[in-house]
Write a protein that holds these residues in place. Structure first.
Motif, short mmCIF file in Angstrom:
data_model
loop_
_atom_site.label_atom_id
_atom_site.label_comp_id
_atom_site.label_asym_id
_atom_site.label_seq_id
_atom_site.Cartn_x
_atom_site.Cartn_y
_atom_site.Cartn_z
N PRO A 17 -0.45 12.98 -45.76
CA PRO A 17 -0.37 14.40 -46.13
C PRO A 17 -0.26 14.63 -47.64
O PRO A 17 -0.87 15.57 -48.17
N ASP A 18 0.46 13.76 -48.35
CA ASP A 18 0.58 13.91 -49.80
C ASP A 18 -0.76 13.63 -50.49
O ASP A 18 -1.14 14.33 -51.42
N GLN A 23 -3.10 16.54 -49.89
CA GLN A 23 -2.76 17.68 -50.76
C GLN A 23 -3.35 17.49 -52.16
O GLN A 23 -3.89 18.44 -52.73
N LYS A 24 -3.25 16.28 -52.69
CA LYS A 24 -3.82 16.00 -54.02
C LYS A 24 -5.34 16.13 -53.99
O LYS A 24 -5.94 16.67 -54.93
N ARG A 48 -7.18 17.95 -51.94
CA ARG A 48 -7.56 19.36 -51.76
C ARG A 48 -7.55 20.13 -53.08
O ARG A 48 -8.24 21.13 -53.23
#
Length: 97
Positions: free
Chosen positions: A23-24, A27-28, A30
């Motif tokens: 997920p981290d 996020q980066k 995206r």
């Protein structure tokens, strides 16, 4: 559409940690211009893994190289995975159903 394919080798624990951190990483990714999607493929029995990121244009993929290199290196260091290769492709055909 274009794809960057990063191949890794890892232990079972490294793979589990990598998946926990997805997920981290997502996020980066995206936040990068032209990002279109991500696939994470793992073979737990062999310790092999691949991350495929999809990009709207070849230019967007190229412009993301520096940030992607940093993320890949940071994740490998944090999980103990080894980066085997990074390759780039044009997506000639794609169909999801």
């Amino acid at each position: 559409m274009f794809a960057r394919v990063s191949s890794f080798e890892a232990t079972e624990d490294s793979l589990a940690e990598s998946l926990r951190r997805t997920p981290d990483v997502l996020q980066k990714a995206r936040a990068m211009s032209g990002f279109q999607g991500l696939y994470e493929l793992v073979d737990r029995s062999s310790g092999k893994a691949m991350t495929i990121t999809l990009w709207e244009t070849e230019e967007a993929m190229r412009e993301s190289e520096e940030a992607a290199n940093r993320i890949r290196a940071d994740e490998a260091a944090a999980t103990g995975a080894n980066i085997v290769s990074v390759e780039r492709y044009e997506v000639a055909t794609s169909e999801l159903f």
